[in-house]
Design an enzyme around this catalytic site. Structure first.
Site, mmCIF file in Angstrom:
data_model
loop_
_atom_site.group_PDB
_atom_site.id
_atom_site.type_symbol
_atom_site.label_atom_id
_atom_site.label_comp_id
_atom_site.label_asym_id
_atom_site.label_seq_id
_atom_site.Cartn_x
_atom_site.Cartn_y
_atom_site.Cartn_z
ATOM 1 N N HIS A 57 0.847 -1.189 0.000
ATOM 2 C CA HIS A 57 0.000 0.000 0.000
ATOM 3 C C HIS A 57 0.887 1.244 0.000
ATOM 4 O O HIS A 57 2.106 1.143 0.065
ATOM 5 C CB HIS A 57 -0.989 -0.008 1.161
ATOM 6 N N HIS A 59 1.316 3.961 2.042
ATOM 7 C CA HIS A 59 1.830 4.709 3.184
ATOM 8 C C HIS A 59 3.354 4.869 3.100
ATOM 9 O O HIS A 59 4.062 3.958 2.659
ATOM 10 C CB HIS A 59 1.427 4.034 4.494
ATOM 11 N N ASP A 61 5.766 4.805 5.146
ATOM 12 C CA ASP A 61 6.651 3.830 5.804
ATOM 13 C C ASP A 61 6.647 2.483 5.074
ATOM 14 O O ASP A 61 7.217 1.508 5.579
ATOM 15 C CB ASP A 61 6.303 3.662 7.281
ATOM 16 N N HIS A 62 6.050 2.454 3.895
ATOM 17 C CA HIS A 62 6.085 1.267 3.036
ATOM 18 C C HIS A 62 6.623 1.579 1.634
ATOM 19 O O HIS A 62 6.987 0.658 0.906
ATOM 20 C CB HIS A 62 4.691 0.648 2.920
ATOM 21 N N HIS A 115 -7.495 -1.104 5.814
ATOM 22 C CA HIS A 115 -6.493 -0.182 6.351
ATOM 23 C C HIS A 115 -6.345 1.002 5.406
ATOM 24 O O HIS A 115 -6.378 2.155 5.821
ATOM 25 C CB HIS A 115 -5.174 -0.935 6.525
ATOM 26 N N ASP A 134 -0.097 -4.077 6.181
ATOM 27 C CA ASP A 134 -0.757 -3.662 7.423
ATOM 28 C C ASP A 134 -2.200 -4.140 7.504
ATOM 29 O O ASP A 134 -3.002 -3.563 8.239
ATOM 30 C CB ASP A 134 -0.724 -2.128 7.538
ATOM 31 N N HIS A 172 4.883 -4.908 10.877
ATOM 32 C CA HIS A 172 5.190 -4.199 12.122
ATOM 33 C C HIS A 172 5.312 -5.162 13.299
ATOM 34 O O HIS A 172 4.659 -6.210 13.330
ATOM 35 C CB HIS A 172 4.104 -3.171 12.449
#
Length: 256
Positions: A57, A59, A61-62, A115, A134, A172
């Protein structure tokens, strides 16, 4: 056919990246690269050349290292067709039911919105490996930033059809906190009680709790267990619709 070689790379506060290689070809991918430097260090250590980025996805942090790694290596960026406008540098766009060929390996793509909208997961059946970003965590699931409880339950239900031996490579290290919540809504679950003890022991040694297996998640993760009589009793929702039970469980976790 050989199984994927998988290396877990911890970054930031609690993220996990996964560097994967098909032993029968030159295909090497990083799953959800938040930052570039640890990825490059691991590639150099192993003597590998990056050929792909697999995004679940959008985001940051990805996807934060997408463009830097692509510029350095010329790798191909793979992601969701439905989320293509938000995946930096995307080259290959995938949707639910697609089969992505990675060297000699094949991944079935699941669209798992909830999410985020357009979130996807990669299931490498031959390697018993699920890279789910996530959507599903060890003993948890992602917050519903963009989707609805009905969407997320539909997404998670897709994972319930997969074999128990499937390893869940989530993104995570949230497991200890997730376990404490899980015990608050299903305290009678003996398997969950034992798993919590195992998690505490691992974390005390500084070891990861990820990956887990889908079998473990089916037996202990409250977000996969809205049909559990004990969970329903705790919530005061005996016999209620499973989506409503899931929604209440997620709402309680949000304020836990």
């Amino acid at each position: 056919m050989s199984k994927l070689e998988i290396h877990q790379i911890p970054v930031l506060n609690d993220n996990y990246l996964y560097l994967i290689k098909d032993p029968d070809s030159d295909a090497v991918a990083i799953v959800d690269p938040a930052v570039a430097e640890p990825v490059q260090e691991k590639l150099d250590e192993l003597g590998w050349r990056l050929t792909h980025i697999l995004n679940t996805h959008h985001h940051f942090d990805h996807t934060g290292a997408n463009l830097e790694l692509k510029e350095k290596t010329g790798c191909i960026i793979v992601g969701s067709k439905a989320d293509a406008d938000r995946i930096p540098g995307i080259d290959i766009q995938l949707e639910d039911g697609d089969i992505f060929e990675f060297g000699t390996q094949k991944a079935r793509i699941f669209e798992v919105s909830g999410h985020t909208l357009g979130h996807i997961a990669y299931w490498f059946e031959g390697s018993d490996a699920l890279f789910c970003g996530d959507t599903l965590f060890a003993l948890g699931c992602g917050r519903l930033f963009e989707g609805t409880p009905a969407q997320m339950w539909h997404s998670l239900s897709k994972f319930l059809t997969l074999p128990d031996r499937t390893k869940v490579y989530c993104a995570h290290e949230y497991t200890e906190a997730n376990a404490r919540f899980a015990l608050s809504v299903e305290p009678q679950n003996a398997a969950l009680q034992q798993r919590f003890e195992d998690i505490l022991a691992l974390r005390a040694k500084g070891q990861p709790t990820v990956p887990s297996t889908l079998g473990e998640e089916k037996n202990t993760n409250p977000f996969l267990r809205p049909d559990s009589p004990d969970l329903q009793e705790t919530l005061g929702m005996g016999g209620a619709d499973l989506i409503d039970i899931f929604a209440e469980t997620r709402a309680r976790k949000d304020s836990f």
